[in-house]
Structures are given as C-alpha cells and as structure tokens.
Design a protein around this motif. Structure first.
Motif, PDB file in Angstrom:
ATOM      1  N   GLU A   1     -29.286  -0.324  45.233  1.00  0.00           N
ATOM      2  CA  GLU A   1     -28.423  -0.158  46.401  1.00  0.00           C
ATOM      3  C   GLU A   1     -27.594  -1.392  46.720  1.00  0.00           C
ATOM      4  O   GLU A   1     -26.789  -1.370  47.660  1.00  0.00           O
ATOM      5  CB  GLU A   1     -29.293   0.192  47.625  1.00  0.00           C
TER       6      GLU A   1
ATOM      7  N   ARG B   1     -23.673  -1.097  46.738  1.00  0.00           N
ATOM      8  CA  ARG B   1     -23.242  -0.238  47.840  1.00  0.00           C
ATOM      9  C   ARG B   1     -23.386  -0.953  49.171  1.00  0.00           C
ATOM     10  O   ARG B   1     -22.525  -0.831  50.054  1.00  0.00           O
ATOM     11  CB  ARG B   1     -24.049   1.061  47.859  1.00  0.00           C
TER      12      ARG B   1
ATOM     13  N   GLU C   1     -20.596  -3.097  49.844  1.00  0.00           N
ATOM     14  CA  GLU C   1     -19.398  -2.337  50.204  1.00  0.00           C
ATOM     15  C   GLU C   1     -19.448  -1.857  51.655  1.00  0.00           C
ATOM     16  O   GLU C   1     -18.499  -1.255  52.148  1.00  0.00           O
ATOM     17  CB  GLU C   1     -19.247  -1.121  49.283  1.00  0.00           C
TER      18      GLU C   1
ATOM     19  N   ILE D   1     -21.734   0.355  52.644  1.00  0.00           N
ATOM     20  CA  ILE D   1     -22.084   1.765  52.514  1.00  0.00           C
ATOM     21  C   ILE D   1     -23.600   1.908  52.375  1.00  0.00           C
ATOM     22  O   ILE D   1     -24.231   1.144  51.652  1.00  0.00           O
ATOM     23  CB  ILE D   1     -21.404   2.399  51.284  1.00  0.00           C
TER      24      ILE D   1
ATOM     25  N   GLU E   1     -19.955   8.230  46.526  1.00  0.00           N
ATOM     26  CA  GLU E   1     -20.032   7.259  45.441  1.00  0.00           C
ATOM     27  C   GLU E   1     -19.858   7.943  44.094  1.00  0.00           C
ATOM     28  O   GLU E   1     -19.687   9.150  43.997  1.00  0.00           O
ATOM     29  CB  GLU E   1     -21.366   6.522  45.493  1.00  0.00           C
ATOM     30  N   LYS E   2     -19.892   7.126  43.035  1.00  0.00           N
ATOM     31  CA  LYS E   2     -19.748   7.564  41.645  1.00  0.00           C
ATOM     32  C   LYS E   2     -18.458   8.332  41.413  1.00  0.00           C
ATOM     33  O   LYS E   2     -18.489   9.495  40.995  1.00  0.00           O
ATOM     34  CB  LYS E   2     -20.971   8.376  41.209  1.00  0.00           C
ATOM     35  N   PRO E   3     -17.298   7.685  41.598  1.00  0.00           N
ATOM     36  CA  PRO E   3     -17.086   6.323  42.088  1.00  0.00           C
ATOM     37  C   PRO E   3     -17.049   6.282  43.617  1.00  0.00           C
ATOM     38  O   PRO E   3     -17.048   7.333  44.278  1.00  0.00           O
ATOM     39  CB  PRO E   3     -15.716   5.957  41.508  1.00  0.00           C
ATOM     40  N   ASN E   4     -16.991   5.066  44.180  1.00  0.00           N
ATOM     41  CA  ASN E   4     -16.837   4.938  45.618  1.00  0.00           C
ATOM     42  C   ASN E   4     -15.557   5.652  46.039  1.00  0.00           C
ATOM     43  O   ASN E   4     -14.492   5.456  45.447  1.00  0.00           O
ATOM     44  CB  ASN E   4     -16.752   3.467  46.030  1.00  0.00           C
ATOM     45  N   HIS E   5     -15.648   6.479  47.067  1.00  0.00           N
ATOM     46  CA  HIS E   5     -14.468   7.213  47.512  1.00  0.00           C
ATOM     47  C   HIS E   5     -14.632   7.638  48.963  1.00  0.00           C
ATOM     48  O   HIS E   5     -15.734   7.616  49.528  1.00  0.00           O
ATOM     49  CB  HIS E   5     -14.230   8.448  46.634  1.00  0.00           C
ATOM     50  N   CYS E   6     -13.525   8.045  49.550  1.00  0.00           N
ATOM     51  CA  CYS E   6     -13.526   8.622  50.887  1.00  0.00           C
ATOM     52  C   CYS E   6     -12.235   9.415  51.035  1.00  0.00           C
ATOM     53  O   CYS E   6     -11.404   9.455  50.120  1.00  0.00           O
ATOM     54  CB  CYS E   6     -13.640   7.541  51.973  1.00  0.00           C
TER      55      CYS E   6
ATOM     56  N   CYS F   1     -10.123   6.512  46.074  1.00  0.00           N
ATOM     57  CA  CYS F   1     -11.292   5.976  45.375  1.00  0.00           C
ATOM     58  C   CYS F   1     -11.017   4.529  44.997  1.00  0.00           C
ATOM     59  O   CYS F   1      -9.856   4.116  44.859  1.00  0.00           O
ATOM     60  CB  CYS F   1     -11.650   6.802  44.138  1.00  0.00           C
TER      61      CYS F   1
ATOM     62  N   GLY G   1     -12.703   0.648  43.070  1.00  0.00           N
ATOM     63  CA  GLY G   1     -13.693  -0.036  42.253  1.00  0.00           C
ATOM     64  C   GLY G   1     -13.041  -1.161  41.458  1.00  0.00           C
ATOM     65  O   GLY G   1     -11.824  -1.382  41.541  1.00  0.00           O
TER      66      GLY G   1
END
Length: 220
Positions: free
Chosen positions: A72, A75, A78, A80, A115-120, A134, A136
């Motif tokens: 973790e 993350r 980040e 998160i 995540e996988k990848p980090n996104h929103c 996304c 990274g």
C-alpha cells in the motif's frame, strides 16, 4: 496468534515504523535488489521483525511486510487508501492531477478514485461534462494508454493521461515526443506534471497537523 490478527496498537506501531524507514530510504528509488535486502533488514530489526516473530514464523513475517504495509506504500504516497495516515510525506492527491489534466474549471468526482492504473473522473464546473483521468510514472505509460483507450471508445469527452515525475526523475525529449504521438493516436490528451512530496497533513505523528502544500509544476 496469526499475523493477520495482530493487536491493533502493535499493528499500528509497526506500520508507523516501517513507513518511517521507507521514507528515510526513499523507497521508490531503490532497486529490486536493494528492496530485497531491506526486507531482510526489517526481519532482523528488533522494532519490526523482533515484534512480528512473536506472532508467527519468519516466512509469514516477511509476507506480512510485503503484502500489508509495502503493498500500500505507493498508494499512500498518492493520498489514496486507508494507509495514507502512515506516510510521512505524500503528494497532494488526485485533485492536483485533475487540475493538471483539465484545468482549474474541473473538480474530482467524489468516490471515483481507482487504481491499476491510478485514475479518477473529473467533472466540469457546470456539471455538464465528465472526463476520465489516469496518471503514473513514465514507466507505466503502456498501462495508462490502454486504460485511456478503453475509456475513449465509450466516452464523449477525451480522456486524459498525466505522466508524473518527482525530484530525481526526468522524461527525455525523444520519449516525450513518442508518448505524445501515441496519446494523440489513441484519442487522449497528455500532460506532464512534476510534483514534490509534501509533509503529510494526515500523518499520525504530525503534531498539530501538517504544513501547507507547495505547488506542483505543470510541464507544457
């Protein structure tokens, strides 16, 4: 008692100690060999392995360190996940990514971080548009492109990819040129953002709260 059932105060003390050491080591810049050596040192450390070995065998202790705190760690840096409060330093969080990708007129959609990848997802100020964002490091570009491409197929708005760097990292001109061509072909906007770690305002050991964040650098 199994390691997955560590008493809460002991578990928290271990997380604080491991994250403090990882911060001091600049974990993300260690080679795989250096990380492997550090796992061994943690097992030998009375404040880490000395505690874990009271609750389970060495192989379980090593797995716990890898699969609980260190799985973790990135993350948490980040901003998160539930381990954020153990990170000594971190980035400002997904909000700065949204500003870099879309501009000041957009905000992050609540509860949209993944995540996988980090996104929103980002929402325009008037609420009439939603964009996938996304982000990274440059080494994850392939995963970022694939995620953006999948979104571009079904989305009205162009997805955005943000390549992040921190002190000690750069992206060569040749690499950027190729990344920009790939992103354009896939129907995604590409941005570069240089970020600096800040003292974590949510850190458990931060007496009186954290410090105000410094500003990231958007690289045109």
């Amino acid at each position: 008692m199994a390691l997955q059932h560590l008493p809460a105060p002991i578990r928290e003390r271990l997380l604080i100690e491991i994250y403090q050491q990882a911060n001091d080591l600049d974990w993300e810049f260690l080679s795989n060999t250096e990380k492997t050596n550090q796992y061994r040192r943690w097992i030998e450390d009375p404040k880490v392995g000395g505690v874990l070995l009271s609750y389970g065998p060495e192989k379980d202790a090593r797995v716990w360190i890898k699969d609980v705190p260190m799985k973790e760690y990135a993350r948490a840096q980040e901003g998160i996940g539930s381990y954020v409060r153990y990170a000594v330093n971190r980035f400002q969080g997904p909000e700065e990514i949204v500003r870099a990708a879309c501009g000041s007129g957009w905000v992050m959609k609540s509860d949209s971080v993944g995540e996988k990848p980090n996104h929103c997802y980002a929402i325009a100020g008037d609420g009439d548009a939603t964009r996938y964002v996304c982000w990274g490091r440059a080494g994850n570009f392939r995963d970022l492109v694939w995620a953006a491409l999948n979104e571009a197929i079904d989305s009205v708005e162009r997805p955005a990819i943000v390549i992040t760097t921190r002190n000690g990292e750069t992206v060569s001109t040749a690499e950027r040129t190729r990344q920009e061509r790939v992103a354009q072909r896939c129907g995604a906007d590409l941005r570069y953002l240089h970020r600096e770690m800040i003292p974590n305002p949510d850190y458990l050991g931060a007496a009186g709260g954290g410090h105000g964040p410094s500003q990231p650098t958007l690289v045109d």
